[in-house]
Scaffold this motif. Structure first.
Motif, PDB file in Angstrom:
ATOM      1  N   UNK A  29       0.775  -1.223   0.000  1.00 52.77           N
ATOM      2  CA  UNK A  29       0.000   0.000   0.000  1.00 52.77           C
ATOM      3  C   UNK A  29       0.810   1.277   0.000  1.00 52.77           C
ATOM      4  N   UNK A  30       2.116   1.205  -0.162  1.00 45.19           N
ATOM      5  CA  UNK A  30       2.949   2.399  -0.091  1.00 45.19           C
ATOM      6  C   UNK A  30       3.300   2.959  -1.460  1.00 45.19           C
ATOM      7  N   UNK A  31       2.838   2.321  -2.512  1.00 46.15           N
ATOM      8  CA  UNK A  31       3.275   2.737  -3.836  1.00 46.15           C
ATOM      9  C   UNK A  31       2.118   2.685  -4.831  1.00 46.15           C
ATOM     10  N   UNK A  32       2.203   3.526  -5.813  1.00 49.21           N
ATOM     11  CA  UNK A  32       1.329   3.406  -6.974  1.00 49.21           C
ATOM     12  C   UNK A  32       1.997   2.445  -7.951  1.00 49.21           C
ATOM     13  N   UNK A  33       1.223   1.841  -8.798  1.00 52.36           N
ATOM     14  CA  UNK A  33       1.763   0.859  -9.735  1.00 52.36           C
ATOM     15  C   UNK A  33       1.269   1.153 -11.142  1.00 52.36           C
ATOM     16  N   UNK A  51      -3.671   3.679  -8.134  1.00 51.78           N
ATOM     17  CA  UNK A  51      -3.244   4.267  -6.865  1.00 51.78           C
ATOM     18  C   UNK A  51      -2.974   3.183  -5.828  1.00 51.78           C
ATOM     19  N   UNK A  52      -2.302   3.536  -4.740  1.00 50.46           N
ATOM     20  CA  UNK A  52      -1.936   2.551  -3.725  1.00 50.46           C
ATOM     21  C   UNK A  52      -3.158   1.860  -3.152  1.00 50.46           C
ATOM     22  N   UNK A  97       6.643   0.375 -10.213  1.00 50.47           N
ATOM     23  CA  UNK A  97       6.157   0.930  -8.950  1.00 50.47           C
ATOM     24  C   UNK A  97       6.682   2.341  -8.768  1.00 50.47           C
ATOM     25  N   UNK A  98       5.809   3.212  -8.257  1.00 42.64           N
ATOM     26  CA  UNK A  98       6.163   4.605  -7.999  1.00 42.64           C
ATOM     27  C   UNK A  98       5.931   4.903  -6.520  1.00 42.64           C
ATOM     28  N   UNK A  99       6.997   5.200  -5.805  1.00 46.29           N
ATOM     29  CA  UNK A  99       6.887   5.397  -4.364  1.00 46.29           C
ATOM     30  C   UNK A  99       6.219   6.711  -3.994  1.00 46.29           C
ATOM     31  N   UNK A 100       6.107   7.642  -4.931  1.00 45.76           N
ATOM     32  CA  UNK A 100       5.434   8.895  -4.604  1.00 45.76           C
ATOM     33  C   UNK A 100       3.922   8.743  -4.632  1.00 45.76           C
ATOM     34  N   UNK A 101       3.440   7.624  -5.144  1.00 50.32           N
ATOM     35  CA  UNK A 101       2.009   7.353  -5.120  1.00 50.32           C
ATOM     36  C   UNK A 101       1.213   7.984  -6.243  1.00 50.32           C
ATOM     37  N   UNK A 102       1.881   8.476  -7.271  1.00 53.63           N
ATOM     38  CA  UNK A 102       1.177   9.164  -8.353  1.00 53.63           C
ATOM     39  C   UNK A 102       0.780   8.191  -9.455  1.00 53.63           C
TER      40      UNK A 102
END
Length: 124
Positions: A29-33, A51-52, A97-102
């Motif tokens: 749940x910490x990342x967008x994919x 989104x996460x 995976x994008x850790x900023x959640x965008x």
């Protein structure tokens, strides 16, 4: 961090496939994919993002209405359900995976981690 993509294969036009991307080393749940694809001789292109929470998604126009991205955070896995496949969908598909959640990011350089890719071939 490891992203393991699977589920590719050979399918006839009009058929369906489901790709999976299992993540390890990332907090659930910490990342967008996102899913991208790259056809021979072409640049890597955005397919779909999520989104996460799974509550928001974004699609490329070329797959809208045919592909569905989803995730099951209890399994730390992201899916890409592909229906009504066309020969032009043939490509290697990558999860990212994008850790900023965008989840609305569409450029490859905006994603920090990548899977190894799985080949999807659609015959006419």
């Amino acid at each position: 961090v490891q992203l393991q993509a699977s589920g590719g294969g050979l399918v006839q036009a009009g058929g369906s496939l489901r790709l999976s991307c299992a993540a390890s080393g990332l907090t659930v749940g910490s990342y967008a994919a996102g899913w991208f694809r790259q056809a021979p001789g072409k640049e890597r292109e955005f397919v779909a993002g999520i989104a996460w929470s799974g509550g928001s998604t974004h699609y490329a126009d070329s797959v809208k209405g045919r592909f569905t991205i989803s995730r099951v955070n209890t399994k730390n896995t992201v899916y890409l359900e592909m229906n009504s496949l066309k020969p032009e969908d043939t490509a290697v598909y990558f999860c990212a995976a994008d850790l900023s959640g965008n989840y609305y990011y569409t450029r490859p350089e905006e994603y920090e981690y990548w899977g190894q890719g799985t080949l999807v071939t659609v015959s006419s």
